[in-house]
Design an enzyme around this catalytic site. Structure first.
Site, PDB file in Angstrom:
ATOM      1  N   LYS A   1       0.829  -1.227   0.000  1.00 37.85           N
ATOM      2  CA  LYS A   1       0.000   0.000   0.000  1.00 37.85           C
ATOM      3  C   LYS A   1       0.850   1.258   0.000  1.00 37.85           C
ATOM      4  O   LYS A   1       0.579   2.197  -0.719  1.00 37.85           O
ATOM      5  CB  LYS A   1      -0.861   0.112   1.265  1.00 37.85           C
ATOM      6  CG  LYS A   1      -1.867  -0.920   1.495  1.00 37.85           C
ATOM      7  CD  LYS A   1      -2.758  -0.537   2.678  1.00 37.85           C
ATOM      8  CE  LYS A   1      -2.066  -0.419   4.026  1.00 37.85           C
ATOM      9  NZ  LYS A   1      -1.502  -1.652   4.569  1.00 37.85           N
TER      10      LYS A   1
ATOM     11  N   ARG B   1      -8.859   1.561   9.447  1.00 34.97           N
ATOM     12  CA  ARG B   1      -8.488   0.169   9.711  1.00 34.97           C
ATOM     13  C   ARG B   1      -9.611  -0.567  10.443  1.00 34.97           C
ATOM     14  O   ARG B   1      -9.447  -1.731  10.784  1.00 34.97           O
ATOM     15  CB  ARG B   1      -7.232   0.129  10.553  1.00 34.97           C
ATOM     16  CG  ARG B   1      -5.965  -0.100   9.688  1.00 34.97           C
ATOM     17  CD  ARG B   1      -4.827  -0.256  10.629  1.00 34.97           C
ATOM     18  NE  ARG B   1      -3.683  -0.965  10.229  1.00 34.97           N
ATOM     19  CZ  ARG B   1      -2.609  -0.418   9.652  1.00 34.97           C
ATOM     20  NH1 ARG B   1      -2.613   0.820   9.254  1.00 34.97           N
ATOM     21  NH2 ARG B   1      -1.543  -1.146   9.446  1.00 34.97           N
TER      22      ARG B   1
ATOM     23  N   ARG C   1      11.516  -7.010   4.450  1.00 35.91           N
ATOM     24  CA  ARG C   1      11.462  -5.552   4.362  1.00 35.91           C
ATOM     25  C   ARG C   1      12.520  -4.900   5.247  1.00 35.91           C
ATOM     26  O   ARG C   1      12.740  -5.312   6.371  1.00 35.91           O
ATOM     27  CB  ARG C   1      10.069  -5.066   4.777  1.00 35.91           C
ATOM     28  CG  ARG C   1       9.952  -3.541   4.770  1.00 35.91           C
ATOM     29  CD  ARG C   1       8.545  -3.089   4.666  1.00 35.91           C
ATOM     30  NE  ARG C   1       7.779  -3.340   5.883  1.00 35.91           N
ATOM     31  CZ  ARG C   1       6.501  -3.021   6.008  1.00 35.91           C
ATOM     32  NH1 ARG C   1       5.846  -2.477   4.995  1.00 35.91           N
ATOM     33  NH2 ARG C   1       5.850  -3.269   7.127  1.00 35.91           N
TER      34      ARG C   1
ATOM     35  N   ARG D   1      11.894  -3.122  10.780  1.00 38.06           N
ATOM     36  CA  ARG D   1      10.916  -2.535  11.699  1.00 38.06           C
ATOM     37  C   ARG D   1      10.638  -3.520  12.820  1.00 38.06           C
ATOM     38  O   ARG D   1      10.525  -4.718  12.562  1.00 38.06           O
ATOM     39  CB  ARG D   1       9.609  -2.244  10.941  1.00 38.06           C
ATOM     40  CG  ARG D   1       9.565  -0.855  10.345  1.00 38.06           C
ATOM     41  CD  ARG D   1       8.387  -0.637   9.434  1.00 38.06           C
ATOM     42  NE  ARG D   1       7.090  -1.057   9.963  1.00 38.06           N
ATOM     43  CZ  ARG D   1       5.939  -0.841   9.348  1.00 38.06           C
ATOM     44  NH1 ARG D   1       5.922  -0.191   8.189  1.00 38.06           N
ATOM     45  NH2 ARG D   1       4.802  -1.248   9.854  1.00 38.06           N
TER      46      ARG D   1
ATOM     47  N   ARG E   1      -0.256  -9.021  13.438  1.00 36.99           N
ATOM     48  CA  ARG E   1      -0.778  -7.958  12.563  1.00 36.99           C
ATOM     49  C   ARG E   1      -1.742  -8.536  11.532  1.00 36.99           C
ATOM     50  O   ARG E   1      -2.764  -7.919  11.215  1.00 36.99           O
ATOM     51  CB  ARG E   1       0.385  -7.233  11.875  1.00 36.99           C
ATOM     52  CG  ARG E   1       1.181  -6.372  12.854  1.00 36.99           C
ATOM     53  CD  ARG E   1       2.496  -5.952  12.284  1.00 36.99           C
ATOM     54  NE  ARG E   1       2.369  -4.977  11.223  1.00 36.99           N
ATOM     55  CZ  ARG E   1       3.294  -4.786  10.280  1.00 36.99           C
ATOM     56  NH1 ARG E   1       4.390  -5.507  10.262  1.00 36.99           N
ATOM     57  NH2 ARG E   1       3.107  -3.873   9.367  1.00 36.99           N
TER      58      ARG E   1
HETATM   59  P1  AMP Z   1       1.483   0.475   9.057  1.00 34.63           P
HETATM   60  O1  AMP Z   1       2.766   1.168   8.790  1.00 34.63           O
HETATM   61  O2  AMP Z   1       0.328   1.047   8.310  1.00 34.63           O
HETATM   62  O3  AMP Z   1       1.589  -1.024   8.906  1.00 34.63           O
HETATM   63  O4  AMP Z   1       1.147   0.746  10.603  1.00 34.63           O
HETATM   64  C1  AMP Z   1       2.019   0.328  11.627  1.00 34.63           C
HETATM   65  C2  AMP Z   1       1.290   0.252  12.946  1.00 34.63           C
HETATM   66  O5  AMP Z   1       0.765   1.531  13.286  1.00 34.63           O
HETATM   67  C3  AMP Z   1       0.068  -0.673  12.961  1.00 34.63           C
HETATM   68  O6  AMP Z   1       0.404  -2.030  13.178  1.00 34.63           O
HETATM   69  C4  AMP Z   1      -0.732  -0.069  14.107  1.00 34.63           C
HETATM   70  O7  AMP Z   1      -0.195  -0.435  15.360  1.00 34.63           O
HETATM   71  C5  AMP Z   1      -0.503   1.417  13.914  1.00 34.63           C
HETATM   72  N1  AMP Z   1      -1.529   2.016  13.015  1.00 34.63           N
HETATM   73  C6  AMP Z   1      -1.340   2.544  11.775  1.00 34.63           C
HETATM   74  N2  AMP Z   1      -2.496   2.994  11.263  1.00 34.63           N
HETATM   75  C7  AMP Z   1      -3.450   2.745  12.187  1.00 34.63           C
HETATM   76  C8  AMP Z   1      -4.846   2.971  12.250  1.00 34.63           C
HETATM   77  N3  AMP Z   1      -5.517   3.520  11.231  1.00 34.63           N
HETATM   78  N4  AMP Z   1      -5.501   2.593  13.369  1.00 34.63           N
HETATM   79  C9  AMP Z   1      -4.847   2.043  14.422  1.00 34.63           C
HETATM   80  N5  AMP Z   1      -3.537   1.775  14.420  1.00 34.63           N
HETATM   81  C10 AMP Z   1      -2.828   2.135  13.320  1.00 34.63           C
END
Ligand code: AMP
Length: 225
Positions: free
Chosen positions: A14, A89, A125, A160, A171
């Site tokens: 994404k 989400r 990654r 990460r 996740r």
């Molecule tokens: P991402 O980089 O989008 O995979 O996000 C990394 C982490 O940030 C996720 O595993 C969540 O812990 C938190 N996170 C990101 N976006 C959201 C969201 N819209 N709602 C809740 N937690 C989020």
């Protein structure tokens, strides 16, 4: 104002597709994950609170991300539209998003691929540790020119914390439970499109652009290049 919502599990690409869209159409990408990681790096109180959830692969509280989006989407560069990466989400976040006014076009693009591919990708990654850069690499496909170093800024590449195997599983579990219901939600709104995410990055991007063209969202008039 056009809103492009990118759905897809962690590792679906994404963020990369949002970067491509930003470059092609000039709409800013809003990534809640990036905003949260910045807060973590800066050690703000919000960042410290969020880190606990992020490190174990859970979602941070809706209040935190809803406020972040409201604030970011109201900035001047979002006037004509924006691309959402990682938000909403869950259904509650989707409902909050609808309270943001002035949107006339909305489209949800869901990048789909198998759990097997997702786990392989996430494990490979690597990200740039320099918080002002944040470039992403993949040891299987998009590797850096010099091992362990970012092509863009020379920063050290790291994994990460939430790309560690046990956190990846969590996740994906959280995604299926909380985010997958958005598929039906956006199908009912008639703005849902699924995208085959198994192919090369460029192939996936072509499919996304074809959908945007076909759906006549108005976005193509905004093309920058
Ligand atoms: P991402 O980089 O989008 O995979 O996000 C990394 C982490 O940030 C996720 O595993 C969540 O812990 C938190 N996170 C990101 N976006 C959201 C969201 N819209 N709602 C809740 N937690 C989020």
């Amino acid at each position: 104002m056009i809103r492009i919502i990118l759905l897809g599990p962690p590792g679906s690409g994404k963020g990369t597709q949002a970067d491509f869209l930003e470059k092609k159409y000039g709409f800013p990408k809003i990534s809640t994950g990036d905003l949260l990681r910045q807060a973590v790096q800066k050690k703000t109180s919000l960042g410290q609170k969020a880190k606990v959830f992020m490190d174990r692969g859970d979602l941070v509280s809706d209040d935190i991300v809803n406020d972040m989006i409201k604030e970011r989407a109201s900035q001047a560069d979002c006037r004509n539209g924006y691309i959402l990466d990682g938000f909403p989400r869950n259904i509650n976040q989707a409902l909050q998003l609808e309270k943001i006014d002035g949107v006339y076009g909305e489209i949800a693009l869901d990048i789909r691929l198998s759990n097997q591919t997702l786990i392989k990708r996430l494990s490979a990654r690597r990200v740039c540790s320099n918080s002002t850069c944040g470039a992403t690499y993949n040891l299987l496909a998009r590797y850096p020119k010099s091992e362990g170093l970012c092509d863009a800024c020379g920063g050290k590449l790291i994994q990460r914390p939430d790309d560690k195997p046990e956190v990846i599983q969590e996740r994906l579990r959280v995604y299926n439970l909380q985010t997958e219901p958005l598929v039906d939600y956006y199908k009912k709104k008639r703005i849902y499109h699924s995208v085959d995410g198994e192919g090369e990055i460029e192939t996936v991007f072509k499919e996304i652009c074809a959908i945007l063209n076909r759906e006549n969202t108005g976005i193509c008039k905004a093309e920058v290049v």
